[in-house]
Design an enzyme around this catalytic site. Structure first.
Site, PDB file in Angstrom:
ATOM      1  N   CYS A 158       0.837  -1.215   0.000  1.00  0.00           N
ATOM      2  CA  CYS A 158       0.000   0.000   0.000  1.00  0.00           C
ATOM      3  C   CYS A 158       0.869   1.262   0.000  1.00  0.00           C
ATOM      4  O   CYS A 158       0.652   2.173  -0.822  1.00  0.00           O
ATOM      5  CB  CYS A 158      -0.985  -0.023   1.165  1.00  0.00           C
ATOM      6  SG  CYS A 158      -0.289  -0.542   2.740  1.00  0.00           S
TER       7      CYS A 158
HETATM    8  N1  LIG Z   1      -4.201  -4.330   5.232  1.00  0.00           N
HETATM    9  C1  LIG Z   1      -3.697  -3.660   4.211  1.00  0.00           C
HETATM   10  O1  LIG Z   1      -3.949  -2.443   4.034  1.00  0.00           O
HETATM   11  C2  LIG Z   1      -2.810  -4.369   3.213  1.00  0.00           C
HETATM   12  C3  LIG Z   1      -2.425  -3.653   2.070  1.00  0.00           C
HETATM   13  C4  LIG Z   1      -1.590  -4.280   1.133  1.00  0.00           C
HETATM   14  C5  LIG Z   1      -1.155  -5.563   1.370  1.00  0.00           C
HETATM   15  N2  LIG Z   1      -1.528  -6.219   2.493  1.00  0.00           N
HETATM   16  C6  LIG Z   1      -1.042  -7.600   2.678  1.00  0.00           C
HETATM   17  O2  LIG Z   1      -2.143  -8.475   2.447  1.00  0.00           O
HETATM   18  C7  LIG Z   1      -2.029  -9.639   3.281  1.00  0.00           C
HETATM   19  C8  LIG Z   1      -3.295  -9.733   4.128  1.00  0.00           C
HETATM   20  O3  LIG Z   1      -3.356  -8.550   4.900  1.00  0.00           O
HETATM   21  P1  LIG Z   1      -4.620  -8.177   5.804  1.00  0.00           P
HETATM   22  O4  LIG Z   1      -4.327  -6.840   6.343  1.00  0.00           O
HETATM   23  O5  LIG Z   1      -5.881  -8.424   5.061  1.00  0.00           O
HETATM   24  O6  LIG Z   1      -4.429  -9.266   6.960  1.00  0.00           O
HETATM   25  P2  LIG Z   1      -5.436  -9.796   8.077  1.00  0.00           P
HETATM   26  O7  LIG Z   1      -6.571  -8.869   8.235  1.00  0.00           O
HETATM   27  O8  LIG Z   1      -4.605 -10.106   9.260  1.00  0.00           O
HETATM   28  O9  LIG Z   1      -5.972 -11.161   7.436  1.00  0.00           O
HETATM   29  C9  LIG Z   1      -5.113 -12.252   7.171  1.00  0.00           C
HETATM   30  C10 LIG Z   1      -5.919 -13.348   6.500  1.00  0.00           C
HETATM   31  O10 LIG Z   1      -5.055 -14.443   6.222  1.00  0.00           O
HETATM   32  C11 LIG Z   1      -5.616 -15.648   6.836  1.00  0.00           C
HETATM   33  N3  LIG Z   1      -4.517 -16.506   7.233  1.00  0.00           N
HETATM   34  C12 LIG Z   1      -3.611 -16.304   8.238  1.00  0.00           C
HETATM   35  N4  LIG Z   1      -2.737 -17.326   8.292  1.00  0.00           N
HETATM   36  C13 LIG Z   1      -3.107 -18.216   7.310  1.00  0.00           C
HETATM   37  C14 LIG Z   1      -2.622 -19.469   6.887  1.00  0.00           C
HETATM   38  N5  LIG Z   1      -1.537 -20.033   7.439  1.00  0.00           N
HETATM   39  N6  LIG Z   1      -3.263 -20.101   5.855  1.00  0.00           N
HETATM   40  C15 LIG Z   1      -4.340 -19.562   5.276  1.00  0.00           C
HETATM   41  N7  LIG Z   1      -4.859 -18.355   5.641  1.00  0.00           N
HETATM   42  C16 LIG Z   1      -4.243 -17.689   6.647  1.00  0.00           C
HETATM   43  C17 LIG Z   1      -6.430 -15.101   8.019  1.00  0.00           C
HETATM   44  O11 LIG Z   1      -7.397 -16.072   8.430  1.00  0.00           O
HETATM   45  P3  LIG Z   1      -8.091 -16.019   9.902  1.00  0.00           P
HETATM   46  O12 LIG Z   1      -9.241 -15.054   9.777  1.00  0.00           O
HETATM   47  O13 LIG Z   1      -8.546 -17.416  10.133  1.00  0.00           O
HETATM   48  O14 LIG Z   1      -7.029 -15.561  10.861  1.00  0.00           O
HETATM   49  C18 LIG Z   1      -7.064 -13.878   7.381  1.00  0.00           C
HETATM   50  O15 LIG Z   1      -8.131 -14.250   6.541  1.00  0.00           O
HETATM   51  C19 LIG Z   1      -0.764  -9.446   4.127  1.00  0.00           C
HETATM   52  O16 LIG Z   1       0.298 -10.138   3.532  1.00  0.00           O
HETATM   53  C20 LIG Z   1      -0.524  -7.927   4.062  1.00  0.00           C
HETATM   54  O17 LIG Z   1       0.824  -7.579   4.212  1.00  0.00           O
HETATM   55  C21 LIG Z   1      -2.360  -5.653   3.415  1.00  0.00           C
END
Ligand SMILES: NC(=O)c1ccc[n+]([C@@H]2O[C@H](COP(=O)([O-])OP(=O)(O)OC[C@H]3O[C@@H](n4cnc5c(N)ncnc54)[C@H](OP(=O)(O)O)[C@@H]3O)[C@@H](O)[C@H]2O)c1
Length: 345
Positions: A158
């Site tokens: 982001c």
């Molecule tokens: N948030 C942002 O603004 C943003 C922007 C760009 C990129 N990202 C990237 O996008 C990714 C997700 O970010 P997020 O902010 O959406 O994270 P998040 O809210 O913490 O969600 C993580 C997701 O991954 C699942 N998960 C965790 N461990 C797993 C595993 N071993 N196998 C399968 N699923 C698993 C979680 O499931 P549960 O619900 O069961 O825990 C949840 O659905 C990250 O790599 C982050 O760096 C995020």
């Protein structure tokens, strides 16, 4: 669904996370995507998506299941979106590619080309370094035709999205020895949904703080995509805002030769002429977070200083959309040759 419309079966791993949930909503209304399966982590619960995210999905939608590779394979998707931690994406993607699926990864697992730089930034050796050169870095507006037919797309971070969109059009104008200074601010959803004291309401409400000042893992990503060698004078400092979503980068640049407002505006306007989601403001008009929050849009403003020898750029996005989910859908559209705006308007 119209039987004449070509559809692609898609799965989302991480559909219960902040960016995965946004992505699922966008895919659910995409006329050429058919959701084959949605997954949480292995330890997650089975539930209708609308129960997990009632604010995002009013109608009952597909069910979310705890992740099992066999269940994902059984659902036979053509493309898999990974909205998962970097380690999970790095392990899972090679498996899916081997089985002929396309992968659009929202994590940082495939963004960096150099395995040593990746290990230094993310703290683990990449399990599939051979894929780093193949992955297409999906800053959609700057990806040209590389996305069409790509097997593996690395969705940008982001912060890098907000910084790169503003800097790329004027990169060749910059004074080489004077550092670019990027002062970036994010809403708290940028860190995902995991519990962490630093991101708790009491810590962040009515507060504002810098973090990662000595070096944030998004900095090598920015340097790579700007074509700048590690060690080039460049300063990126992220900050947390007491808001949930949205991101604003204020970028200070110096030019090799003085610029005029007209020339700079023309640069930006030409760079984004065919881009439905990036707008450029007239000289001196700065976009704010609210103007892009909850949208797939990015907006860029600029103001010349010191007789055109310097400029301040302001770039805003929604971290969960242009910084993650909607850019992933833009990239999906480019990979499969669909209109770039499909599912996003
Ligand atoms: N948030 C942002 O603004 C943003 C922007 C760009 C990129 N990202 C990237 O996008 C990714 C997700 O970010 P997020 O902010 O959406 O994270 P998040 O809210 O913490 O969600 C993580 C997701 O991954 C699942 N998960 C965790 N461990 C797993 C595993 N071993 N196998 C399968 N699923 C698993 C979680 O499931 P549960 O619900 O069961 O825990 C949840 O659905 C990250 O790599 C982050 O760096 C995020």
């Amino acid at each position: 669904m119209d039987s004449d419309v070509r559809t692609v079966r898609v799965a989302v791993v991480g559909a219960t996370g902040y960016s995965g949930a946004e992505l699922t909503v966008l895919l659910a209304r995409h006329r050429q995507a058919e959701i084959s399966s949605l997954f949480s982590s292995e330890g997650g619960k089975s539930a209708p998506f609308s129960r997990l995210h009632p604010a995002l999905a009013a109608r009952s939608g597909p069910g979310v299941r705890p992740f099992r590779l066999e269940a994902l394979l059984e659902s036979a998707p053509d493309a898999v979106f990974l909205a998962t931690p970097h380690e999970t994406s790095a392990e899972l993607a090679p498996n899916l590619l081997e089985r002929g699926m396309s992968v659009i990864d929202i994590s940082a697992a495939f963004r960096l080309k150099n395995p040593a730089v990746f290990e230094a930034a993310y703290g683990f050796a990449h399990p599939a370094p051979q894929l780093l050169t193949e992955a297409v870095y999906g800053l959609t507006e700057w990806s040209g035709d590389r996305l069409l037919g790509a097997r593996l797309v690395a969705n940008p971070g982001c912060y890098p999205t907000s910084v790169l969109l503003a800097l790329k059009p004027i990169l060749d104008l910059l004074a080489p020895a004077i550092p670019v200074v990027c002062d970036s601010k994010s809403g708290t959803s940028g860190a995902g949904k995991k519990a962490d004291l630093a991101f708790s309401f009491s810590e962040l409400s009515e507060n504002h703080k810098a973090y990662g000042v000595s070096g944030h893992r998004h900095e090598p990503e920015m340097l790579q995509e700007l074509g700048l060698a590690p060690g080039t004078p460049f300063s990126f400092v992220p900050h947390l805002l007491p808001i949930v979503r949205g991101m604003l980068s204020t970028i200070h640049v110096s030019f090799a030769a003085p610029q005029t407002a007209e020339d700079l505006f023309s640069r930006f306007a030409a760079a984004y002429a065919g881009s439905p989601f990036v707008s450029v403001r007239p000289h001196g008009e700065m976009p704010d977070v609210r103007s892009v929050a909850n949208t797939p849009n990015a907006a860029i403003g600029f103001c010349l200083r010191d007789g055109g020898r310097r400029a301040v750029l302001v770039s805003v996005i929604d971290n969960l959309l242009k910084g993650a989910a909607s850019q992933a859908v833009q990239n999906f559209n480019r990979v499969f040759g669909f209109p770039e705006t499909e599912g996003l308007e």
